[in-house]
Write an enzyme that holds these catalytic residues in place. Structure first.
Site, PDB file in Angstrom:
ATOM      1  N   LYS A 167       0.926  -1.328  -0.075  1.00 15.35           N
ATOM      2  CA  LYS A 167      -0.042   0.085   0.037  1.00 15.35           C
ATOM      3  C   LYS A 167       0.891   1.269   0.004  1.00 15.35           C
ATOM      4  O   LYS A 167       1.692   1.537   0.973  1.00 15.35           O
ATOM      5  CB  LYS A 167      -0.894  -0.032   1.302  1.00 15.35           C
ATOM      6  CG  LYS A 167      -1.525   1.264   1.654  1.00 15.35           C
ATOM      7  CD  LYS A 167      -2.414   1.785   0.551  1.00 15.35           C
ATOM      8  CE  LYS A 167      -3.133   3.383   0.974  1.00 15.35           C
ATOM      9  NZ  LYS A 167      -1.822   4.285   0.821  1.00 15.35           N
ATOM     10  N   CYS A 175      13.420  10.625   7.797  1.00 18.80           N
ATOM     11  CA  CYS A 175      13.268  10.001   9.000  1.00 18.80           C
ATOM     12  C   CYS A 175      14.776  10.168   9.752  1.00 18.80           C
ATOM     13  O   CYS A 175      14.674  10.381  11.083  1.00 18.80           O
ATOM     14  CB  CYS A 175      12.921   8.524   9.228  1.00 18.80           C
ATOM     15  SG  CYS A 175      11.207   8.265   8.528  1.00 18.80           S
ATOM     16  N   GLU A 200       9.777  15.491  15.237  1.00 21.40           N
ATOM     17  CA  GLU A 200      10.469  15.306  14.157  1.00 21.40           C
ATOM     18  C   GLU A 200       9.935  16.336  13.136  1.00 21.40           C
ATOM     19  O   GLU A 200       8.692  16.649  13.170  1.00 21.40           O
ATOM     20  CB  GLU A 200       9.682  14.072  13.636  1.00 21.40           C
ATOM     21  CG  GLU A 200      10.664  13.603  12.179  1.00 21.40           C
ATOM     22  CD  GLU A 200      10.300  12.218  11.805  1.00 21.40           C
ATOM     23  OE1 GLU A 200       9.118  11.749  12.165  1.00 21.40           O
ATOM     24  OE2 GLU A 200      11.259  11.322  11.366  1.00 21.40           O
TER      25      GLU A 200
HETATM   26  C1  SIN Z   1      17.053   6.925   4.437  1.00 19.67           C
HETATM   27  O1  SIN Z   1      17.008   5.404   4.329  1.00 19.67           O
HETATM   28  O2  SIN Z   1      18.069   7.292   4.111  1.00 19.67           O
HETATM   29  C2  SIN Z   1      16.006   7.568   4.920  1.00 19.67           C
HETATM   30  C3  SIN Z   1      14.920   6.520   5.335  1.00 19.67           C
HETATM   31  C4  SIN Z   1      13.739   7.352   5.797  1.00 19.67           C
HETATM   32  O3  SIN Z   1      13.641   8.519   5.817  1.00 19.67           O
HETATM   33  O4  SIN Z   1      12.882   6.744   6.087  1.00 19.67           O
END
Ligand code: SIN
Length: 482
Positions: free
Chosen positions: A175, A287, A384
Site C-alpha cells: 500500500k 526520518c 520530528e
Molecule cells: C534513508 O534510508 O536514508 C531514509 C529513510 C527514511 O527517511 O525513512
C-alpha cells in the site's frame, strides 16, 4: 501526464479527467494533476492478500538462486529505466532530479543485495545433550507480508522491504502512500518484466480516506504474517494495537529526532557539510534527518556562521530545474506544520538566523531555515520537523551533549563529529539510538541494518538482519524414541 521513454511504466495512470473510482496524483512543485489512479478499498486489499496467499507457496518453493536471478534482473531494469523512474519520482514527490536518480540506484542496490542474501538463509545444527537426538533449525518464508510505504522515499523504501520479503520467499502486498503511488506502480511493472510471477507484489493504491481501513485489514487479516511500515510513531502504535488479535510480526520504521552533535575537536568544515546534507536533503523530509544540531560552545559561533552561509546558498526550486538542491514540501499540511514549529520556537525565545517563512516561489516551497537559542521546551526540539529547518543548540560538555541528545522518546539515528578516538567509542555507546553516524552524515546502505530503538520502531531493514524479518525459524528434533 509524464513523458517517458518507456510509457508502459505508467500504464496504470489514467488521464486527469477520468471519472469513476479514482484519485488524483499531483505534482507538489506546480499543483498540476499528473493523472489519476484506482482508489482501492478493503475488498481489493483482501482480494490481493488472497491472491498473494495462493501465489506464495510456489515462490517459496523456487530455489533461492532462481528467486535471486529475478531480483537481480529487477535491479538491472531499475537502473536501465533510471531516468524515467527519477522523472516520475520528482514529479510526484518533488525532490531534485539528482536526488531522485540517487534514490533509484539506492532502490536497485537492495534487490542486488537481497538477491544474494536470500541464498544465505542458513539453518543451524545444534549439539544435542543426548546421543539419541539430532537438533537443527531451518529457516522458512513467513508467508504473505504487507507493507505500507512512505511518500518521502517511495521507491527505495518499497525496495528495502520488498527485496527482503521476496528473497525470503514471501509475497508482499504493497500500500503506497497516497501522494506517491506512481513510483510503486512503476516498480511493480518492472518486477513483472523481470519475471516475477503474478500475485507476489500487488500494489493497492488508495486515497487518504480509504487508507486507514486498508491498513487495518493488513493488521487484522490472519493471512498476513508480517507487516512492515515506515511512517510516524503515532500510526505505528495504532498498527501494533490493531495487529494484536492476529499476532503477526511487525517491522516498524517509525519517527526519528536525530541529534547531530559537533564536538570542539571536530573537522569543522566536514561537520558543516555533513549537517547541511543531513538536514536539507529531500527538503528535510527524512526520518534520519538531523533534527537538532548540537554544537560545542567553543566552536558554536564559527559553525553557525559557516552553516548559515552554506544554507543560504541552497538553490530552492522545482526539482526538475538544473542545479536545484531543495524542492517543495510534499503538501500544504506539511508546510503548515513546519511553520507552526518555527512559530512555536520563536514564541519561546529562539532567534532566526536564516529563513523562517514560506519561500517566494509560493505553494509548498519553504525557505531553508536556521534557528538558534533553541531549548528542550520547544516543539522543534521534541518533534520530528520533516522540513528544511535546522535548530542549533549550544552545549558545554560531553555529558550535557549526551543528555540533550537522548532527551527524546525517539531512537532512530544520531550523528556526531569528533576526531578523538576515545570519545568516538565512549560517546557512540552512550547514545540511545539504533544507528550512529560518526563523522558521516550518510548512513543508509543495503549492507547496513537500518532501524531504531525506543519509540522509533521494531526490527531492521537491509543487511543480513533485514532478511530475518521475513523468515520463520523451525526447530527440528530427530530422535529414536522407543
Ligand atoms: C534513508 O534510508 O536514508 C531514509 C529513510 C527514511 O527517511 O525513512
Amino acid at each position: 501526464m509524464i513523458a517517458l521513454e518507456y510509457p508502459d511504466l505508467l500504464e496504470a495512470l489514467l488521464p486527469a479527467e477520468s471519472a469513476g473510482n479514482t484519485f488524483a496524483v499531483a505534482d507538489p512543485a506546480t499543483g498540476e494533476i499528473l493523472g489519476r489512479v484506482t482508489n482501492n478499498d478493503v475488498a481489493a486489499a483482501r482480494a490481493a492478500i488472497q491472491s498473494a496467499s495462493a501465489a506464495q507457496p510456489a515462490w517459496a518453493a523456487h530455489p533461492a538462486l532462481a528467486r535471486g536471478r529475478i531480483l537481480r534482473r529487477l535491479a538491472e531494469l531499475l537502473l536501465q529505466h533510471q531516468n524515467d523512474l527519477a522523472l516520475i519520482l520528482t514529479r510526484e514527490q518533488g525532490k531534485p532530479l539528482s536526488e531522485a536518480r540517487g534514490e533509484i540506484a539506492f532502490a536497485a542496490s537492495f534487490f542486488e543485495w537481497f538477491a544474494e542474501e536470500g541464498r544465505r538463509a542458513y539453518g543451524e545444527v545444534i549439539p544435542a545433550p543426548q546421543g539419541d537426538k539430532r537438533l537443527l533449525t531451518i529457516r522458512q518464508a513467513a508467508g504473505v507480508a504487507a507493507a505500507i510505504t512512505p511518500w518521502n522515499f517511495p521507491v527505495s523504501m518499497l525496495a528495502r522491504k520488498a527485496a527482503a520479503a521476496l528473497a525470503a520467499g514471501c509475497a508482499m502486498v504493497i500500500k503506497p502512500a497516497e501522494q506517491t503511488p506512481l513510483s510503486a506502480l512503476a516498480l511493480a511493472r518492472l518486477a513483472r518484466n523481470a519475471g516475477l510471477p503474478d500475485g507476489l507484489l500487488p500494489v493497492i493504491t488508495a486515497d487518504r480516506d480509504n487508507t486507514p481501513a486498508i491498513g487495518e485489514e493488513f493488521c487484522r487479516n490472519p493471512a498476513v504474517r508480517v507487516l512492515s511500515f515506515t511512517g510516524s510513531t503515532r500510526v505505528g502504535r495504532q498498527l501494533i494495537a490493531q495487529s494484536a488479535d492476529s499476532v503477526k510480526r511487525l517491522a516498524l520504521e517509525l519517527g526519528g529526532n536525530a541529534p547531530f552533535i559537533v564536538f570542539g575537536d571536530a573537522d569543522l568544515d566536514a561537520a558543516v557539510a555533513g549537517a547541511l546534507v543531513s538536514k536539507f536533503r529531500n527538503a528535510g523530509q527524512t526520518c534520519v534527518c538531523a533534527n537538532r544540531i548540537l554544537v560545542h560552545e567553543s566552536i558554536f559561533d564559527t559553525f553557525a556562521e559557516k552553516f548559515v552561509a552554506a544554507a543560504a546558498r541552497l538553490k530552492v526550486g522545482n526539482g526538475l530545474d538544473a542545479g536545484v538542491e531543495q524542492g517543495p514540501l510534499i503538501d500544504a499540511r506539511a508546510l503548515e506544520k513546519v511553520q507552526a514549529l518555527v512559530d512555536d520556537a520563536i514564541d519561546k525565545g529562539a532567534r532566526l538566523l536564516l529563513g523562517g517563512k514560506p519561500h517566494a516561489l509560493g505553494r509548498t516551497f519553504y525557505e531553508p531555515t536556521v534557528l538558534t537559542d533553541v531549548t528542550p521546551a520547544m516543539r522543534v526540539f521534541q518533534e520530528e520537523i520533516f522540513g528544511p529547518v535546522a535548530p542549533l543548540i549550544r552545549f558545554s560538555s560531553e555529558t550535557e551533549a549526551a543528555e540533550l541528545a537522548n532527551a527524546t522518546e525517539a531512537g532512530l539515528a544520531a550523528y556526531f563529529y569528533s576526531r578523538d578516538a576515545q570519545r568516538i567509542f565512549r560517546f557512540a555507546e552512550v547514545l540511545q539510538y539504533g544507528m550512529v553516524g560518526i563523522n558521516s552524515a550518510m548512513i543508509s546502505l543495503p549492507e547496513a541494518p537500518f532501524g531504531g530503538i525506543r519509540q522509533s520502531g521494531l526490527g531492521r531493514e537491509g543487511a543480513r538482519l533485514g532478511l530475518e524479518e521475513y523468515l520463520d525459524v523451525k526447530y527440528l528434533c530427530i530422535g529414536q524414541d522407543q
